[in-house]
Design a protein around this motif. Sequence first.
Motif, PDB file in Angstrom:
ATOM      1  N   TRP A  23       0.804  -1.225   0.000  1.00 56.38           N
ATOM      2  CA  TRP A  23       0.000   0.000   0.000  1.00 56.38           C
ATOM      3  C   TRP A  23       0.835   1.272   0.000  1.00 56.38           C
ATOM      4  N   ARG A 104       0.889   9.141   3.306  1.00 57.32           N
ATOM      5  CA  ARG A 104       0.667   7.700   3.155  1.00 57.32           C
ATOM      6  C   ARG A 104       1.927   6.979   2.715  1.00 57.32           C
ATOM      7  N   ASP A 115      -0.380   1.262   6.291  1.00 62.72           N
ATOM      8  CA  ASP A 115      -1.098   0.000   6.410  1.00 62.72           C
ATOM      9  C   ASP A 115      -0.084  -1.129   6.360  1.00 62.72           C
ATOM     10  N   VAL A 124      -8.677   0.295   1.059  1.00 66.65           N
ATOM     11  CA  VAL A 124      -7.415   0.853   0.574  1.00 66.65           C
ATOM     12  C   VAL A 124      -7.217   0.498  -0.901  1.00 66.65           C
TER      13      VAL A 124
END
Length: 192
Positions: A23, A104, A115, A124
Motif C-alpha cells: 500500500w 501515506r 497500512d 485501501v
Amino acid sequence: MKIFQRAGNALRALKILVENQAWDGAYGRIRYLLECYLLLRALNRDKQEAAKLWGKTRSELHVRGIVGPKQRLAEENELGDLLETERGKLSETEKRLYDYLSNRAMHPHTITSADVPGRYSSKVERDCLQLGVFFAFGILAQLVQTYEDTDAAVEVRLSAEPVIVDIWTFTRRSPPALLRDDLHLFEPSRFA
C-alpha cells in the motif's frame, strides 16, 4: 514524451503494488502520477515556453552527448521549479490530497498512516485504484491537449476515447477537483 512514458511506467507499477498489497508503495506511485499530471498541465498551459524549454534541452543534449542517470540537465531544474510553482497553486482541498498521498507513502515519520503490507484491505485497494484511474485520466487528457494543435489531434483523440470511456465506467466517485479543467473530456461526443 518522456513524462508520458514515465507516467505509464508508474501506472504499471501501481497495478503490481496493489496486487501485492504494498500500500505505501502504491500511494507513492499515485503521488508520482499527480506530479506528472501537474507538470504536464503546466507545460500545456504555456506551450510556447514548453517549446523553448524543449529546444534548450535538445541543444544541451547535442552539446553534451549521452547523459547518464547520475547527471542532470539544466532544464530539469526549470521543470522542478515549474512543478513547485504548480504545487503552490493548489487549493486547500488539493493540498490536502497531496499531503494525504505524501503522508501515506513518502514520510517515514507518519507511522499512523501506514497500512500493513500484504494485508488485504478492500477500502485501501479501492482508494488506490480510483486515485490511480483519476490521474491516468488526467494524464491522458494532457496527452490529448499536447497534440490538439497538430495534425495528429484527431488520431490521438480517437485513440483516447475508449480509454476515457473505460475510466468513467470504472469509477464510482467524483474526481479530484484539480482535474476540473479536463472534465470536458468526460463527454465522448467531443471525439466525434
